[in-house]
Design a protein around this motif. Structure first.
Motif, mmCIF file in Angstrom:
data_model
loop_
_atom_site.group_PDB
_atom_site.id
_atom_site.type_symbol
_atom_site.label_atom_id
_atom_site.label_comp_id
_atom_site.label_asym_id
_atom_site.label_seq_id
_atom_site.Cartn_x
_atom_site.Cartn_y
_atom_site.Cartn_z
ATOM 1 N N ALA A 228 31.547 35.328 31.255
ATOM 2 C CA ALA A 228 30.990 36.329 32.172
ATOM 3 C C ALA A 228 31.464 36.083 33.604
ATOM 4 O O ALA A 228 31.820 37.029 34.326
ATOM 5 N N LEU A 229 31.470 34.820 34.040
ATOM 6 C CA LEU A 229 31.958 34.495 35.382
ATOM 7 C C LEU A 229 33.422 34.889 35.537
ATOM 8 O O LEU A 229 33.830 35.431 36.580
ATOM 9 N N ASP A 230 34.209 34.619 34.515
ATOM 10 C CA ASP A 230 35.640 34.928 34.546
ATOM 11 C C ASP A 230 35.867 36.439 34.709
ATOM 12 O O ASP A 230 36.634 36.880 35.577
ATOM 13 N N HIS A 231 35.196 37.232 33.879
ATOM 14 C CA HIS A 231 35.362 38.692 33.952
ATOM 15 C C HIS A 231 34.792 39.259 35.260
ATOM 16 O O HIS A 231 35.361 40.187 35.837
ATOM 17 N N LEU A 232 33.682 38.696 35.717
ATOM 18 C CA LEU A 232 33.058 39.189 36.943
ATOM 19 C C LEU A 232 33.947 38.900 38.149
ATOM 20 O O LEU A 232 34.101 39.751 39.042
ATOM 21 N N ALA A 233 34.546 37.721 38.184
ATOM 22 C CA ALA A 233 35.421 37.369 39.307
ATOM 23 C C ALA A 233 36.591 38.338 39.408
ATOM 24 O O ALA A 233 36.892 38.865 40.495
ATOM 25 N N PHE A 234 37.254 38.601 38.294
ATOM 26 C CA PHE A 234 38.412 39.496 38.326
ATOM 27 C C PHE A 234 37.984 40.929 38.642
ATOM 28 O O PHE A 234 38.706 41.664 39.333
ATOM 29 N N SER A 235 36.811 41.344 38.148
ATOM 30 C CA SER A 235 36.317 42.695 38.440
ATOM 31 C C SER A 235 36.085 42.869 39.930
ATOM 32 O O SER A 235 36.427 43.910 40.516
ATOM 33 N N HIS A 236 35.504 41.852 40.577
ATOM 34 C CA HIS A 236 35.294 41.922 42.026
ATOM 35 C C HIS A 236 36.627 41.952 42.768
ATOM 36 O O HIS A 236 36.778 42.671 43.763
ATOM 37 N N PHE A 237 37.586 41.192 42.268
ATOM 38 C CA PHE A 237 38.919 41.223 42.883
ATOM 39 C C PHE A 237 39.512 42.629 42.813
ATOM 40 O O PHE A 237 40.066 43.139 43.794
ATOM 41 N N LYS A 238 39.378 43.292 41.665
ATOM 42 C CA LYS A 238 39.949 44.622 41.490
ATOM 43 C C LYS A 238 39.234 45.670 42.340
ATOM 44 O O LYS A 238 39.808 46.706 42.652
ATOM 45 N N THR A 239 37.967 45.426 42.689
ATOM 46 C CA THR A 239 37.256 46.372 43.554
ATOM 47 C C THR A 239 37.450 46.041 45.031
ATOM 48 O O THR A 239 36.879 46.715 45.898
ATOM 49 N N GLY A 240 38.236 44.982 45.323
ATOM 50 C CA GLY A 240 38.530 44.650 46.709
ATOM 51 C C GLY A 240 37.664 43.578 47.308
ATOM 52 O O GLY A 240 37.852 43.203 48.471
ATOM 53 N N ASN A 241 36.720 43.037 46.549
ATOM 54 C CA ASN A 241 35.827 42.003 47.076
ATOM 55 C C ASN A 241 36.441 40.635 46.761
ATOM 56 O O ASN A 241 35.968 39.897 45.889
ATOM 57 N N VAL A 242 37.484 40.283 47.499
ATOM 58 C CA VAL A 242 38.248 39.065 47.207
ATOM 59 C C VAL A 242 37.424 37.814 47.486
ATOM 60 O O VAL A 242 37.521 36.821 46.756
ATOM 61 N N SER A 243 36.624 37.833 48.556
ATOM 62 C CA SER A 243 35.847 36.637 48.908
ATOM 63 C C SER A 243 34.867 36.272 47.799
ATOM 64 O O SER A 243 34.683 35.089 47.483
ATOM 65 N N TYR A 244 34.222 37.283 47.203
ATOM 66 C CA TYR A 244 33.277 36.990 46.126
ATOM 67 C C TYR A 244 34.021 36.577 44.862
ATOM 68 O O TYR A 244 33.567 35.725 44.105
ATOM 69 N N ALA A 245 35.194 37.172 44.629
ATOM 70 C CA ALA A 245 36.025 36.769 43.491
ATOM 71 C C ALA A 245 36.399 35.296 43.622
ATOM 72 O O ALA A 245 36.397 34.543 42.631
ATOM 73 N N LEU A 246 36.709 34.857 44.848
ATOM 74 C CA LEU A 246 37.033 33.451 45.096
ATOM 75 C C LEU A 246 35.832 32.560 44.823
ATOM 76 O O LEU A 246 35.942 31.522 44.156
ATOM 77 N N SER A 247 34.678 32.959 45.323
ATOM 78 C CA SER A 247 33.463 32.164 45.125
ATOM 79 C C SER A 247 33.128 32.001 43.643
ATOM 80 O O SER A 247 32.790 30.902 43.183
ATOM 81 N N LEU A 248 33.237 33.084 42.888
ATOM 82 C CA LEU A 248 32.935 33.023 41.452
ATOM 83 C C LEU A 248 33.968 32.180 40.703
ATOM 84 O O LEU A 248 33.617 31.439 39.783
ATOM 85 N N SER A 249 35.226 32.273 41.116
ATOM 86 C CA SER A 249 36.271 31.479 40.470
ATOM 87 C C SER A 249 36.049 29.996 40.733
ATOM 88 O O SER A 249 36.262 29.154 39.841
ATOM 89 N N GLN A 250 35.641 29.662 41.945
ATOM 90 C CA GLN A 250 35.342 28.261 42.259
ATOM 91 C C GLN A 250 34.149 27.769 41.440
ATOM 92 O O GLN A 250 34.127 26.623 40.979
ATOM 93 N N GLU A 251 33.165 28.637 41.266
ATOM 94 C CA GLU A 251 32.013 28.271 40.428
ATOM 95 C C GLU A 251 32.453 28.049 38.983
ATOM 96 O O GLU A 251 31.983 27.123 38.308
ATOM 97 N N LEU A 252 33.373 28.885 38.520
ATOM 98 C CA LEU A 252 33.871 28.748 37.150
ATOM 99 C C LEU A 252 34.601 27.426 36.963
ATOM 100 O O LEU A 252 34.513 26.804 35.896
ATOM 101 N N LEU A 253 35.294 26.958 38.006
ATOM 102 C CA LEU A 253 36.015 25.689 37.911
ATOM 103 C C LEU A 253 35.080 24.503 37.736
ATOM 104 O O LEU A 253 35.481 23.462 37.195
ATOM 105 N N HIS A 254 33.843 24.631 38.170
ATOM 106 C CA HIS A 254 32.867 23.557 37.934
ATOM 107 C C HIS A 254 32.600 23.398 36.441
ATOM 108 O O HIS A 254 32.338 22.291 35.961
ATOM 109 N N HIS A 255 32.673 24.504 35.716
ATOM 110 C CA HIS A 255 32.446 24.463 34.271
ATOM 111 C C HIS A 255 33.731 24.137 33.512
ATOM 112 O O HIS A 255 33.685 23.545 32.430
ATOM 113 N N ASP A 256 34.869 24.556 34.071
ATOM 114 C CA ASP A 256 36.147 24.397 33.372
ATOM 115 C C ASP A 256 37.217 23.993 34.400
ATOM 116 O O ASP A 256 38.083 24.794 34.765
ATOM 117 N N PRO A 257 37.147 22.741 34.894
ATOM 118 C CA PRO A 257 38.009 22.328 36.024
ATOM 119 C C PRO A 257 39.496 22.311 35.714
ATOM 120 O O PRO A 257 40.312 22.332 36.638
#
Length: 541
Positions: A228-257
């Motif tokens: 869900a984090l992975d899909h949500l991050a890319f969806s935010h990127f596609k809507t132009g919300n790059v900062s939130y896409a970055l934040s979610l991707s960093q959160e995802l790396l905590h689970h899958d570094p």
């Protein structure tokens, strides 16, 4: 434990993609109801599987208790114990044979195979992948047309925001909350369609619910918090919300570094933010519609669910007891409600009885097929019409001929085939609807002309059921909508007296919000009406 279950799910989904696997269950609520009986069988199969597994586990528990007792009581004794050849023999036999039989037993495999075989027996009657996708699109359609909050839908509520406060659109008799995996699958359907407006909203709820479950995974789930984090991050990127896409991707790396793809995305998002400067405001906007030009009016009329106070304040509109000067109606006139003068639309109350409606529905059920629309000279299925329909001839049931006579008495028109089409019975599916359209043909190549009896001069639609909410008939250009009135019938002219199509009859079947909507349509053609409904050369008529 997670991966085998996921592999099996993918095998099942893969079967849905085989040629000939046509998913249409979602297009008719009747089929959805019938699926309940299929799941009851699956529950019985699962109960049998559980009972067998419990028997097997009881045997394992007994073996465990026996061996544990030996190690607790016998083997802790004096060393001379192993000098007993019987003790030594049973130890060797157990290690060489009994443990082998337990660890490599076929019992569990046979139980699982029996469950799978039982499942496969029912597979033909199970929903296909298209059904899951269609049901998800139905939820998103209801979300849009009725301006529903996703956060409320997830809690089993149907609410929209009015003046900053959530307001109930309707209160369902039965309510059920959605899980994180439910939301993930809806969001995934939107994501695969590159509809990031919807995927963001549903994936955000999925992430919230997965976190609330503390990341605990269930074997029936397809998605995980990481998915869900992975899909949500890319969806935010596609809507132009790059900062939130970055934040979610960093959160995802905590689970899958060690996820290389996500590491690359983080680097990409950081560079984009440096180049673009400070982030702008929320860019999540519903996409405009390129094919539905009247979307705003259509949705507004649907949201009123048939209530149009200003329209019905017209003093020229009235209710009366109507006989149409027909002797058969003198003693029992029909209650007529004139809804509109342009276009001319009337509602006949109590046109059909409960018993007659049930007879029609029961007769139509075996013949229900996915509803189609005109596509050039042919007919085809379309997402803007979600329902199933069947055609009933006079010979199908005595009630069909009786309804034809009743329609003829009220309209004064010839409704015998081929001057009218056979009775079409329609059952709507999940979020079932029919977007704005004309009943009459607007092209000379339309399949409507196959009867060779001219265009559709009039429509007579019978409401065979009630619904809890939604499902109104909205007249777009005329700016009014009519709620579903059980046992009533609605009638309107599609053509002017000069034979030209009445553009004010553009209408839609609003999505069914809650309930099981059944209607029966009778389309009456021009030919055969020469003495019942005279034509005119006056372009104003």
């Amino acid at each position: 434990m997670k991966h085998p279950a996921r592999v099996y799910f993918l095998l099942v989904v893969g079967a849905a993609l085989l040629p000939g696997a046509s998913g249409e269950m979602y297009t008719s609520l009747l089929n959805v109801k019938q699926a309940i009986s299929v799941e009851r069988k699956l529950i019985d199969y699962l109960r049998t599987y559980i009972d067998r597994e419990l028997e097997w586990l009881e045997d394992i528990r007994r073996f465990y208790a026996k061996v544990s007792e030996l190690h607790t009581e016998l083997y802790k004794g004096p060393a001379a114990t192993m000098g007993n050849p019987l003790v030594a023999f049973t130890l060797i036999k157990r290690l060489q044979s009994e443990w082998l039989n337990v660890v490599y037993s076929n019992e569990a495999q046979e139980n699982a195979q029996a469950l799978r075989s039982s499942y496969e027996e029912e597979e033909a009657d199970l929903p296909k992948l298209e059904d899951l996708q269609g049901a998800a699109r139905g939820l998103m359609r209801l979300q849009d047309v009725y301006a529903l909050q996703v956060s409320s839908l997830v809690r089993g509520r149907f609410q929209r925001v009015t003046n900053g406060e959530p307001v109930d659109v309707c209160m369902p008799a039965v309510s059920i909350p959605l899980s994180g995996d439910d939301c993930f699958l809806v969001g995934k359907v939107a994501y695969d369609l590159e509809d990031y407006y919807h995927s963001v909203q549903w994936m955000e709820e999925s992430v919230r619910l997965f976190k609330g479950a503390r990341g605990e995974w269930s074997p029936e789930n397809e998605g995980t918090l990481e998915d869900a984090l992975d899909h949500l991050a890319f969806s935010h990127f596609k809507t132009g919300n790059v900062s939130y896409a970055l934040s979610l991707s960093q959160e995802l790396l905590h689970h899958d570094p060690m996820n290389g793809r996500v590491l690359q995305n983080v680097e990409k998002y950081e560079k984009l933010l440096v180049a673009a400067g400070p982030p702008r405001g929320d860019r999540l906007r519903r996409p405009t519609s390129s094919y539905l030009k009247t979307r705003d009016t259509y949705e507004r009329l649907c949201q009123t669910q048939g209530s149009q106070p200003m329209h019905f304040e017209n003093p020229k509109l009235y209710c009366d007891y109507f006989t149409n000067d027909n002797p058969a109606l003198r003693l029992l006139p029909v209650r007529r409600e004139v809804l509109s003068l342009q276009p001319y639309v009337v509602l006949f109350h109590d046109f059909i009885t409960d018993t007659e409606a049930e007879d029609i529905k029961r007769t139509a059920q075996p013949g229900l097929r996915r509803s189609v629309v005109a596509d050039g000279e042919k007919q085809a299925t379309a997402d803007y019409r979600i329902s199933k329909s069947a055609w009933l001839k006079d010979s199908a049931h005595s009630i069909v001929e009786k309804l034809d006579r009743r329609i003829s008495m009220l309209t004064g028109l010839n409704v015998m085939h081929p001057f009218a089409e056979y009775l079409q019975v329609v059952n709507y599916g999940i979020g079932g609807h029919y977007e704005p359209h004309f009943d009459h043909a607007t092209s000379s190549s339309s399949p409507v002309y196959k009867l060779k009896t001219g265009n559709r001069v009039a429509t007579f639609m019978i409401y065979l059921s009630s619904v809890e909410a939604g499902g109104s008939t909205a007249f777009i250009y005329a700016n009014f909508s009519v709620p579903v009135v059980e046992k009533a019938a609605i009638f309107w002219w599609n053509l002017h007296r000069n034979g030209q199509g009445d553009m004010d009859t553009l209408h839609a079947g609003c999505p069914v919000l809650i309930g099981d909507k059944w209607v029966a349509n009778k389309w009456i053609h021009e030919h055969g009406q020469e003495f019942q409904h005279r034509c005119s050369l006056n372009p104003e008529e």
